[in-house]
Design a protein around this motif. Sequence first.
Motif, short mmCIF file in Angstrom:
data_model
loop_
_atom_site.label_atom_id
_atom_site.label_comp_id
_atom_site.label_asym_id
_atom_site.label_seq_id
_atom_site.Cartn_x
_atom_site.Cartn_y
_atom_site.Cartn_z
N HIS A 1 0.82 -1.21 0.00
CA HIS A 1 0.00 0.00 0.00
C HIS A 1 0.86 1.26 0.00
CE1 HIS A 1 -3.46 -2.56 0.69
NE2 HIS A 1 -4.23 -1.51 0.61
N HIS A 2 1.97 1.22 0.67
CA HIS A 2 2.83 2.39 0.74
C HIS A 2 3.77 2.38 -0.46
CE1 HIS A 2 5.61 5.08 3.41
NE2 HIS A 2 4.99 5.75 2.47
N GLY A 3 3.86 3.49 -1.16
CA GLY A 3 4.75 3.60 -2.30
C GLY A 3 6.21 3.53 -1.85
N VAL A 4 7.06 3.01 -2.71
CA VAL A 4 8.47 2.87 -2.37
C VAL A 4 9.33 3.39 -3.51
CG1 VAL A 4 8.11 0.86 -0.89
CG2 VAL A 4 8.56 0.52 -3.32
N ALA A 5 10.63 3.52 -3.21
CA ALA A 5 11.58 3.90 -4.25
C ALA A 5 11.64 2.81 -5.31
CB ALA A 5 12.96 4.12 -3.63
N PRO A 6 11.91 3.14 -6.56
CA PRO A 6 11.99 2.12 -7.61
C PRO A 6 13.03 1.05 -7.28
CG PRO A 6 11.96 4.32 -8.55
CD PRO A 6 12.13 4.49 -7.07
N LEU A 7 12.71 -0.18 -7.60
CA LEU A 7 13.62 -1.30 -7.39
C LEU A 7 13.90 -1.94 -8.75
CD1 LEU A 7 15.09 -3.26 -5.45
CD2 LEU A 7 12.97 -4.59 -5.37
N ALA B 1 -2.17 14.62 1.35
CA ALA B 1 -2.60 14.97 0.00
C ALA B 1 -2.26 13.84 -0.95
CB ALA B 1 -1.92 16.26 -0.46
N VAL B 2 -3.23 13.45 -1.80
CA VAL B 2 -3.08 12.28 -2.67
C VAL B 2 -3.51 12.63 -4.10
CG1 VAL B 2 -3.78 9.89 -3.08
CG2 VAL B 2 -3.59 10.74 -0.73
N SER B 3 -2.69 12.22 -5.05
CA SER B 3 -3.05 12.33 -6.46
C SER B 3 -3.02 10.93 -7.06
CB SER B 3 -2.08 13.24 -7.21
OG SER B 3 -2.47 13.38 -8.56
N ILE B 4 -4.08 10.59 -7.80
CA ILE B 4 -4.21 9.26 -8.39
C ILE B 4 -3.72 9.30 -9.84
CG2 ILE B 4 -5.83 7.42 -8.98
CD1 ILE B 4 -7.66 8.52 -6.75
N GLY C 1 6.90 20.50 11.42
CA GLY C 1 8.18 20.18 10.82
C GLY C 1 8.43 18.69 10.68
N THR C 2 7.51 17.88 11.21
CA THR C 2 7.63 16.43 11.07
C THR C 2 6.40 15.90 10.34
OG1 THR C 2 6.62 16.09 13.25
CG2 THR C 2 9.02 16.16 13.16
N ARG C 3 6.41 14.59 10.07
CA ARG C 3 5.31 14.03 9.31
C ARG C 3 5.08 12.57 9.70
NH1 ARG C 3 8.31 14.45 3.40
NH2 ARG C 3 9.78 12.72 3.63
N TYR C 4 3.92 12.07 9.32
CA TYR C 4 3.54 10.69 9.61
C TYR C 4 4.16 9.78 8.56
CZ TYR C 4 0.41 6.64 10.09
OH TYR C 4 -0.12 5.38 10.24
N LEU C 5 4.97 8.82 9.01
CA LEU C 5 5.78 8.02 8.10
C LEU C 5 4.95 7.26 7.07
CD1 LEU C 5 8.53 6.91 7.30
CD2 LEU C 5 8.26 5.16 9.07
N ASN C 6 3.80 6.71 7.46
CA ASN C 6 3.02 5.89 6.52
C ASN C 6 2.44 6.69 5.36
OD1 ASN C 6 3.43 3.40 7.65
ND2 ASN C 6 1.55 3.38 8.84
N PHE C 7 2.41 8.01 5.46
CA PHE C 7 1.92 8.86 4.38
C PHE C 7 3.06 9.58 3.65
CE2 PHE C 7 -2.40 9.70 6.67
CZ PHE C 7 -2.81 8.42 6.36
N ALA C 8 4.31 9.36 4.06
CA ALA C 8 5.42 10.16 3.55
C ALA C 8 5.86 9.71 2.17
CB ALA C 8 6.60 10.08 4.52
N PRO C 9 6.17 10.65 1.29
CA PRO C 9 6.65 10.30 -0.05
C PRO C 9 8.13 9.96 -0.04
CG PRO C 9 6.62 12.67 0.19
CD PRO C 9 6.08 12.10 1.48
N GLU C 10 8.59 9.41 -1.14
CA GLU C 10 10.02 9.15 -1.33
C GLU C 10 10.63 10.40 -1.94
OE1 GLU C 10 13.65 7.77 -1.34
OE2 GLU C 10 12.00 6.56 -0.52
N ASP C 11 11.05 11.33 -1.08
CA ASP C 11 11.54 12.61 -1.57
C ASP C 11 12.93 12.96 -1.06
OD1 ASP C 11 10.97 13.08 1.07
OD2 ASP C 11 9.62 14.77 0.74
#
Length: 443
Positions: free
Chosen positions: A62-68, A367-370, A396-406
């Motif tokens: 469910h959580h997006g990841v960096a390309p493998l 925030a989510v874009s499909i 200044g912090t964020r919830y890890l399960n919603f965090a993007p690979e940035d």
Amino acid sequence: MLDGTALTPDDEEYLAACTGYNLASHRRPDLVVLTESAADVVLAVTFANDHGLPIAVVATGHHGVAPLEHGLLVNTSRMNDVEVDGPGRRAIVGAGARWNDVVPKTAQHHLTPIHGSSGHVGVVGFTLGGGLSPILGRKYGWGAHHVIALDVVTADGTLLHADASENSELFWAIRGGRSSIGIVTGMEIELFPVSRFVGGGLFFDGAHAEAVLAAFARVTADAPDELTLSVAFLRLPPVPGIPEMLAGRFVLHVRVALIKSAEDIDLLLAPLRNAAPLLLDTVQETPSEGFERVHNDPVDPAPFSEDTSMLTGLTSDVQQALLEQVGPESGTGLHIVELRHIGGALARTPQTGRTISTADAAYVLWAVSIGMPHDDATGIAETHHVVEAMAGWSTGTRYLNFAPEDGRPEAAFSTDDWARLRRVKTAVDPRDVFRTERPRPRS
């Protein structure tokens, strides 16, 4: 001997084994191992080490990841055993278990775990990324803080048991460090004496966003810990799987869950129900197995990108700023922008679980874009723009399960916790075998 299945790109089942719920995640490893036991995970990690392959892991994806593009992917989806100890208020779940595997079994004992909004989400990934429950969170806290013990395969292929007294640093780190620290093969979690709740959704036309958001702010300002609310600004496309009422229009969806008598709900929700004409009101008393009806998350896999931050409050200036970004006059095309009310037990972090940084946080912004990333540059930019526009009210912090690979993995942690995570990572994975996972606490 491997009990599971090893697949290469030439195998027919390979692509399905690489693909998780979020179709925007690109995984094309050299080898996929569909594991059926902890012993299989040990074999897979040992093989990867012997052949110099980096390792990644997926259960539901469910959580997006960096390309493998290369390496070895451990797919734990077959490891979905669940054992419930009713008198002890505990459950032991396999690495691939989903909430729909767990909640019906705990409900037989009139107990409920700290679960997510969707029954299709993996228990381990959800919990070790924080575990923000839309029903039990404000009453009982983060799911990660109610993990009793873990069985973990570390980077050298060793299977370890970790809890508050045995391998305690590993236990602390993986509840937030997730699979960048080790691969969890089993997890023991605490259960709570909840068998029913009052919940569902209030739906409003998006034209009334200002009034609904103001009412949401008033109700959440002094809500009891038993009440959990979120509000979603929805602009969902008219595609299969989207309800007709929501498809192709701007709708506000207030998600409601109360762990208390049904008699209390009308008084608590009166400001929201009176804020604007209701399109639909589905709030009612529900058995714990009906938890998915609060958010009504889509079941079918889809590609999406996301961004997130934690906000300090929802004062009138915060409301105005958010409406400028996603209100009826904003012109945005973002599909989902959600505010989840936290506080309560979520703000009372125990010393053993400080990887979740909630200091001064009152709401989680998501925030989510499909769409597939190569076709959705505008939507992805908008997710980041909304979060940046609200930065003046962010912790200044964020919830890890919603965090993007940035490239900012440290943003989910306090400075001290990030430094501690890096020390643990260096100790248990000095060769950076789990280098494709996140958050990746390496310099």
